[in-house]
Motif scaffolding. Structure first.
Motif, PDB file in Angstrom:
ATOM      1  N   ALA A  45       0.832  -1.216   0.000  1.00 27.54           N
ATOM      2  CA  ALA A  45       0.000   0.000   0.000  1.00 27.54           C
ATOM      3  C   ALA A  45       0.864   1.261   0.000  1.00 27.54           C
ATOM      4  O   ALA A  45       0.519   2.256  -0.644  1.00 27.54           O
ATOM      5  CB  ALA A  45      -0.929  -0.003   1.217  1.00 27.54           C
ATOM      6  N   ASP A  46       1.993   1.221   0.716  1.00 26.66           N
ATOM      7  CA  ASP A  46       2.912   2.361   0.712  1.00 26.66           C
ATOM      8  C   ASP A  46       3.437   2.611  -0.694  1.00 26.66           C
ATOM      9  O   ASP A  46       3.491   3.751  -1.159  1.00 26.66           O
ATOM     10  CB  ASP A  46       4.108   2.115   1.647  1.00 26.66           C
ATOM     11  N   LEU A  47       3.821   1.544  -1.353  1.00 32.30           N
ATOM     12  CA  LEU A  47       4.345   1.659  -2.709  1.00 32.30           C
ATOM     13  C   LEU A  47       3.287   2.246  -3.646  1.00 32.30           C
ATOM     14  O   LEU A  47       3.589   3.115  -4.470  1.00 32.30           O
ATOM     15  CB  LEU A  47       4.790   0.277  -3.186  1.00 32.30           C
ATOM     16  N   GLU A  48       2.058   1.808  -3.497  1.00 37.21           N
ATOM     17  CA  GLU A  48       0.960   2.351  -4.298  1.00 37.21           C
ATOM     18  C   GLU A  48       0.781   3.844  -4.038  1.00 37.21           C
ATOM     19  O   GLU A  48       0.646   4.634  -4.969  1.00 37.21           O
ATOM     20  CB  GLU A  48      -0.348   1.616  -3.984  1.00 37.21           C
ATOM     21  N   SER A  54       3.733  10.567  -6.600  1.00 30.37           N
ATOM     22  CA  SER A  54       4.845  11.012  -7.433  1.00 30.37           C
ATOM     23  C   SER A  54       4.480  11.055  -8.911  1.00 30.37           C
ATOM     24  O   SER A  54       5.211  11.631  -9.699  1.00 30.37           O
ATOM     25  CB  SER A  54       6.047  10.085  -7.250  1.00 30.37           C
ATOM     26  N   THR A  55       3.384  10.428  -9.278  1.00 32.44           N
ATOM     27  CA  THR A  55       2.956  10.230 -10.665  1.00 32.44           C
ATOM     28  C   THR A  55       3.941   9.396 -11.474  1.00 32.44           C
ATOM     29  O   THR A  55       3.920   9.413 -12.696  1.00 32.44           O
ATOM     30  CB  THR A  55       2.655  11.565 -11.396  1.00 32.44           C
ATOM     31  N   LEU A  56       4.816   8.674 -10.797  1.00 38.77           N
ATOM     32  CA  LEU A  56       5.726   7.755 -11.462  1.00 38.77           C
ATOM     33  C   LEU A  56       5.123   6.354 -11.449  1.00 38.77           C
ATOM     34  O   LEU A  56       4.483   5.956 -10.468  1.00 38.77           O
ATOM     35  CB  LEU A  56       7.069   7.681 -10.729  1.00 38.77           C
ATOM     36  N   ALA A  57       5.343   5.609 -12.517  1.00 42.79           N
ATOM     37  CA  ALA A  57       4.979   4.199 -12.512  1.00 42.79           C
ATOM     38  C   ALA A  57       5.795   3.515 -11.420  1.00 42.79           C
ATOM     39  O   ALA A  57       6.894   3.964 -11.076  1.00 42.79           O
ATOM     40  CB  ALA A  57       5.282   3.583 -13.875  1.00 42.79           C
ATOM     41  N   ARG A  58       5.269   2.433 -10.873  1.00 42.80           N
ATOM     42  CA  ARG A  58       5.946   1.758  -9.763  1.00 42.80           C
ATOM     43  C   ARG A  58       7.379   1.368 -10.109  1.00 42.80           C
ATOM     44  O   ARG A  58       8.279   1.509  -9.290  1.00 42.80           O
ATOM     45  CB  ARG A  58       5.157   0.526  -9.332  1.00 42.80           C
ATOM     46  N   ASN A  59       7.604   0.871 -11.314  1.00 39.92           N
ATOM     47  CA  ASN A  59       8.957   0.464 -11.691  1.00 39.92           C
ATOM     48  C   ASN A  59       9.916   1.650 -11.697  1.00 39.92           C
ATOM     49  O   ASN A  59      11.054   1.534 -11.253  1.00 39.92           O
ATOM     50  CB  ASN A  59       8.954  -0.233 -13.048  1.00 39.92           C
ATOM     51  N   LYS A  60       9.455   2.787 -12.201  1.00 41.14           N
ATOM     52  CA  LYS A  60      10.299   3.993 -12.211  1.00 41.14           C
ATOM     53  C   LYS A  60      10.548   4.473 -10.777  1.00 41.14           C
ATOM     54  O   LYS A  60      11.644   4.904 -10.438  1.00 41.14           O
ATOM     55  CB  LYS A  60       9.648   5.114 -13.025  1.00 41.14           C
ATOM     56  N   LEU A  61       9.529   4.388  -9.938  1.00 38.60           N
ATOM     57  CA  LEU A  61       9.672   4.776  -8.534  1.00 38.60           C
ATOM     58  C   LEU A  61      10.685   3.868  -7.830  1.00 38.60           C
ATOM     59  O   LEU A  61      11.554   4.352  -7.104  1.00 38.60           O
ATOM     60  CB  LEU A  61       8.323   4.706  -7.825  1.00 38.60           C
ATOM     61  N   LEU A  62      10.598   2.569  -8.070  1.00 37.90           N
ATOM     62  CA  LEU A  62      11.536   1.633  -7.446  1.00 37.90           C
ATOM     63  C   LEU A  62      12.964   1.888  -7.913  1.00 37.90           C
ATOM     64  O   LEU A  62      13.904   1.838  -7.117  1.00 37.90           O
ATOM     65  CB  LEU A  62      11.127   0.194  -7.735  1.00 37.90           C
ATOM     66  N   LEU A  90      11.001  -3.578  -0.096  1.00 41.33           N
ATOM     67  CA  LEU A  90      10.475  -3.118  -1.381  1.00 41.33           C
ATOM     68  C   LEU A  90      10.219  -4.293  -2.310  1.00 41.33           C
ATOM     69  O   LEU A  90       9.191  -4.343  -2.994  1.00 41.33           O
ATOM     70  CB  LEU A  90      11.435  -2.121  -2.034  1.00 41.33           C
ATOM     71  N   LEU A  91      11.132  -5.252  -2.325  1.00 45.48           N
ATOM     72  CA  LEU A  91      10.929  -6.439  -3.153  1.00 45.48           C
ATOM     73  C   LEU A  91       9.691  -7.189  -2.671  1.00 45.48           C
ATOM     74  O   LEU A  91       8.890  -7.658  -3.483  1.00 45.48           O
ATOM     75  CB  LEU A  91      12.153  -7.350  -3.122  1.00 45.48           C
ATOM     76  N   GLY A  92       9.528  -7.290  -1.363  1.00 47.05           N
ATOM     77  CA  GLY A  92       8.352  -7.963  -0.817  1.00 47.05           C
ATOM     78  C   GLY A  92       7.055  -7.251  -1.155  1.00 47.05           C
ATOM     79  O   GLY A  92       6.006  -7.881  -1.289  1.00 47.05           O
ATOM     80  N   ALA A  93       7.113  -5.933  -1.335  1.00 46.55           N
ATOM     81  CA  ALA A  93       5.918  -5.156  -1.671  1.00 46.55           C
ATOM     82  C   ALA A  93       5.646  -5.157  -3.171  1.00 46.55           C
ATOM     83  O   ALA A  93       4.566  -4.775  -3.606  1.00 46.55           O
ATOM     84  CB  ALA A  93       6.079  -3.714  -1.179  1.00 46.55           C
ATOM     85  N   LEU A  94       6.617  -5.584  -3.936  1.00 41.97           N
ATOM     86  CA  LEU A  94       6.476  -5.606  -5.387  1.00 41.97           C
ATOM     87  C   LEU A  94       5.536  -6.728  -5.783  1.00 41.97           C
ATOM     88  O   LEU A  94       5.662  -7.854  -5.327  1.00 41.97           O
ATOM     89  CB  LEU A  94       7.857  -5.809  -6.025  1.00 41.97           C
ATOM     90  N   ASN A  95       4.577  -6.418  -6.618  1.00 43.46           N
ATOM     91  CA  ASN A  95       3.662  -7.426  -7.129  1.00 43.46           C
ATOM     92  C   ASN A  95       4.470  -8.394  -7.988  1.00 43.46           C
ATOM     93  O   ASN A  95       5.139  -7.981  -8.928  1.00 43.46           O
ATOM     94  CB  ASN A  95       2.582  -6.728  -7.957  1.00 43.46           C
ATOM     95  N   GLU A  99       7.299  -6.947 -13.781  1.00 45.27           N
ATOM     96  CA  GLU A  99       8.698  -7.163 -14.137  1.00 45.27           C
ATOM     97  C   GLU A  99       9.544  -6.307 -13.194  1.00 45.27           C
ATOM     98  O   GLU A  99       9.235  -5.140 -12.963  1.00 45.27           O
ATOM     99  CB  GLU A  99       8.932  -6.722 -15.582  1.00 45.27           C
ATOM    100  N   GLU A 100      10.596  -6.920 -12.628  1.00 39.60           N
ATOM    101  CA  GLU A 100      11.452  -6.168 -11.722  1.00 39.60           C
ATOM    102  C   GLU A 100      12.189  -5.085 -12.505  1.00 39.60           C
ATOM    103  O   GLU A 100      12.757  -5.356 -13.552  1.00 39.60           O
ATOM    104  CB  GLU A 100      12.489  -7.060 -11.032  1.00 39.60           C
ATOM    105  N   PRO A 101      12.186  -3.862 -11.991  1.00 41.99           N
ATOM    106  CA  PRO A 101      12.940  -2.788 -12.647  1.00 41.99           C
ATOM    107  C   PRO A 101      14.438  -3.095 -12.592  1.00 41.99           C
ATOM    108  O   PRO A 101      14.950  -3.547 -11.570  1.00 41.99           O
ATOM    109  CB  PRO A 101      12.601  -1.546 -11.823  1.00 41.99           C
ATOM    110  N   ALA A 102      15.130  -2.850 -13.686  1.00 37.68           N
ATOM    111  CA  ALA A 102      16.530  -3.255 -13.827  1.00 37.68           C
ATOM    112  C   ALA A 102      17.435  -2.635 -12.768  1.00 37.68           C
ATOM    113  O   ALA A 102      18.235  -3.342 -12.141  1.00 37.68           O
ATOM    114  CB  ALA A 102      17.029  -2.917 -15.219  1.00 37.68           C
ATOM    115  N   LEU A 103      17.346  -1.340 -12.563  1.00 32.04           N
ATOM    116  CA  LEU A 103      18.214  -0.689 -11.578  1.00 32.04           C
ATOM    117  C   LEU A 103      17.892  -1.178 -10.173  1.00 32.04           C
ATOM    118  O   LEU A 103      18.791  -1.507  -9.396  1.00 32.04           O
ATOM    119  CB  LEU A 103      18.091   0.835 -11.654  1.00 32.04           C
ATOM    120  N   PHE A 104      16.620  -1.241  -9.851  1.00 29.13           N
ATOM    121  CA  PHE A 104      16.225  -1.751  -8.531  1.00 29.13           C
ATOM    122  C   PHE A 104      16.788  -3.148  -8.321  1.00 29.13           C
ATOM    123  O   PHE A 104      17.337  -3.461  -7.274  1.00 29.13           O
ATOM    124  CB  PHE A 104      14.698  -1.770  -8.380  1.00 29.13           C
TER     125      PHE A 104
END
Length: 152
Positions: A45-48, A54-62, A90-95, A99-104
């Motif tokens: 929920a925090d990630l959401e 931030s208006t960033l997609a979750r992957n960009k935010l991560l 953060l990984l645990g909160a990721l659906n 797809e996992e963001p590359a930098l994250f």
């Protein structure tokens, strides 16, 4: 955006330090089974919420979060235990369908590598042998992001 993420990280760091201080203040053994435990710093929920604010997609935010953690760690402003805890949460909160963001993912793996000894050689701590060089490489590889970081 960097300023907002740095503020989020600062608030998570305070919560982390408060919890660790509480656990450290307890008598040995008191916290092991029945005492207080570390709570989650980051939930899905925090990630959401952060993504929506931030208006960033979750992957960009991560990815942005991961870069700030890497920078803080490389500058010795953030310690390994905190950064490792945050990237794990953060990984645990990721659906898992995402797809996992590359930098994250790179930052996660760098901190993950510092969690344990990989062989019988105990002369160099895994954080120094694996995490620090990997984070340094990640930071070097994002020099354009660093210019933005310095400007914000």
């Amino acid at each position: 955006m960097s300023t907002a993420i740095r503020e989020l990280i600062a608030s998570l760091k305070v919560k982390h330090e408060d919890e660790v201080a509480l656990l450290n203040s307890l008598a040995k053994g008191q916290a092991e089974l029945d005492g207080p435990k570390l709570s989650r710093l980051v939930a899905e929920a925090d990630l959401e919420n952060w993504s929506a604010q931030s208006t960033l997609a979750r992957n960009k935010l991560l990815d942005a979060f991961a870069l700030e953690l890497a920078l803080g760690f490389s500058e010795n402003a953030l310690d390994f235990d905190f950064c490792n805890r945050v990237v794990n949460e953060l990984l645990g909160a990721l659906n898992l369908q995402e797809e996992e963001p590359a930098l994250f993912w790179s930052v996660f793996l760098a901190f993950d590598a510092g969690e344990f000894y990989h062989d019988k050689d105990r002369s160099i701590h895994p954080v120094d042998r694996y995490t620090r060089p990997q984070i340094a490489e990640i930071v070097r590889g994002h020099t354009t992001d660093l210019a933005e970081h310095a400007a914000s």
